[in-house]
Design a protein around this motif. Structure first.
Motif, PDB file in Angstrom:
ATOM      1  N   LEU A  76      -6.436  -3.283   1.019  1.00 20.17           N
ATOM      2  CA  LEU A  76      -6.049  -4.204   2.092  1.00 20.17           C
ATOM      3  C   LEU A  76      -4.946  -3.611   2.961  1.00 20.17           C
ATOM      4  O   LEU A  76      -4.925  -3.793   4.184  1.00 20.17           O
TER       5      LEU A  76
ATOM      6  N   ARG B  41      -5.594  -3.126   6.998  1.00 20.45           N
ATOM      7  CA  ARG B  41      -4.808  -3.859   7.989  1.00 20.45           C
ATOM      8  C   ARG B  41      -3.573  -3.106   8.469  1.00 20.45           C
ATOM      9  O   ARG B  41      -2.709  -3.690   9.137  1.00 20.45           O
TER      10      ARG B  41
ATOM     11  N   LEU C 295      -0.875  -2.103   7.074  1.00 18.98           N
ATOM     12  CA  LEU C 295       0.353  -2.808   6.715  1.00 18.98           C
ATOM     13  C   LEU C 295       1.592  -1.912   6.732  1.00 18.98           C
ATOM     14  O   LEU C 295       2.665  -2.347   7.172  1.00 18.98           O
TER      15      LEU C 295
ATOM     16  N   GLN D 296       2.608  -4.825  17.312  1.00 19.74           N
ATOM     17  CA  GLN D 296       1.192  -4.505  17.133  1.00 19.74           C
ATOM     18  C   GLN D 296       0.843  -3.124  17.686  1.00 19.74           C
ATOM     19  O   GLN D 296       0.987  -2.866  18.880  1.00 19.74           O
TER      20      GLN D 296
ATOM     21  N   GLY E  35      -7.079  -3.863  12.848  1.00 20.74           N
ATOM     22  CA  GLY E  35      -7.535  -3.905  11.472  1.00 20.74           C
ATOM     23  C   GLY E  35      -9.022  -3.650  11.309  1.00 20.74           C
ATOM     24  O   GLY E  35      -9.828  -3.920  12.201  1.00 20.74           O
TER      25      GLY E  35
ATOM     26  N   ASP F 202     -12.356  -4.730   9.501  1.00 21.17           N
ATOM     27  CA  ASP F 202     -12.892  -5.934   8.863  1.00 21.17           C
ATOM     28  C   ASP F 202     -13.476  -5.620   7.488  1.00 21.17           C
ATOM     29  O   ASP F 202     -14.004  -4.531   7.247  1.00 21.17           O
TER      30      ASP F 202
END
Length: 319
Positions: free
Chosen positions: A117, A121, A123, A137, A141, A143
């Motif tokens: 994850l 994304r 992170l 930003q 990301g 999907d």
């Protein structure tokens, strides 16, 4: 005199807090080591006056060249009931009893998904920018819903990873040498016709195979070249299954979108190791089994093992 017991690689300094060592206090003195020994000479020097060693998983090797230089060592305890870095023949020859503990209650399923994850994304990139006052930003990301999760291995850990993937709406495929279509279906996965087909078809690949003769170096440069340039690879299993240099090159050169690693060819990583600076690589310092529940099991049963040994009836003997 009390026997001396060394607790190796207690990086967090919690080994004596997560189990009740008071039951051994009159017979055993514990000594904790919070740093990793860089070589056999350093390890042997530190353990010269040690009678009992408690080591976590396969972090520290005990080959014949080490065991032969530790004449005081009587008991070696490793977490888990399998350990590939202990020379059991040499241990027996030198009169060292080897014991294990129950396997982890919490396998690295959560960490696998944390890495996956985090990669999907962005992170690390976004968190670092936010904390540093950087741009608001900068990533888009990837999907999960509708994408393909390819699992190399569908055993105790891989099957749990599959269930999470299904919950995200992913299509799950799996491959291992002896995996059957029936077993794959039991876990909601499609059986890939080959490892090569799985690699070429997957958007995310996660490794959950045991390390052995057939899996060592299983993913080399040729296999990694089959991945899509938009694909991510996660390895929380064993470092030697994936050619680390080939993987780092694929990530650096943008031939895959990124990778998540919790296991490495050399641990702990040297300060100048390329893993620390490779872009689009999310890495954690072998945290897969580092949870409170697991450590309570490991150290609690280590205490039980020591007590049983001292009472003349060793338990959970290995191999």
């Amino acid at each position: 005199m009390r026997l001396r017991c060394a607790l190796l690689d207690d990086f967090q300094g919690i080994a004596t807090e997560l189990a009740d060592w008071t039951a051994l206090a009159d017979r055993v003195e514990t000594v904790t080591f919070r740093t990793h020994f860089p070589d056999e000479d350093a390890l042997v020097a530190a353990l010269a006056d040690i009678d009992i060693v408690v080591t976590l998983r396969e972090r520290v090797a005990f080959p014949a060249t080490v065991l032969s230089r530790l004449p005081r060592l009587k008991l070696l305890i490793a977490s888990g009931m399998r350990n590939s870095v202990i020379d059991y023949t040499a241990a027996e020859h030198h009169g060292v009893t080897v014991c294990g503990t129950a396997s982890a209650q919490t396998p690295p399923v959560e960490l696998t998904w944390a890495l996956l994850l985090g990669l999907a994304r962005g992170l690390t990139t976004e968190h670092t920018a936010l904390r540093a006052g950087g741009p608001w930003q900068s990533t888009v990301g990837a999907d999960l819903h509708g994408r393909t999760l390819g699992l190399l291995g569908l055993g105790k850990i891989g099957s749990r990873v599959a269930r999470v993937g299904l919950a995200f709406g992913m299509r799950v495929t799996a491959w291992s040498r002896h995996l059957t279509e029936e077993r794959a279906r039991e876990h909601g996965a499609d059986l890939a016709p080959s490892m090569e087909a799985l690699l070429a078809d997957s958007d995310f690949v996660s490794v959950h195979l045991a390390l052995g003769e057939r899996t060592r170096g299983l993913l080399g440069a040729a296999e990694l070249a089959l991945l899509k340039p938009t694909a991510y690879l996660v390895n929380t299993s064993r470092a030697a299954i994936v050619d680390q240099d080939a993987l780092l090159a694929a990530v650096r050169e943008g031939r895959i979108a990124g990778a998540g690693l919790d296991v490495f060819d050399l641990e702990p990583l040297p300060a100048d190791h390329p893993v620390r600076t490779t872009p689009r690589l999310l890495a954690t310092p072998h945290l897969g089994y580092v949870t409170e529940a697991n450590y309570r099991t490991y150290y609690g049963q280590a205490v039980e093992n020591i007590r049983a040994y001292l009472d003349g009836a060793p338990v959970r003997r290995l191999p």
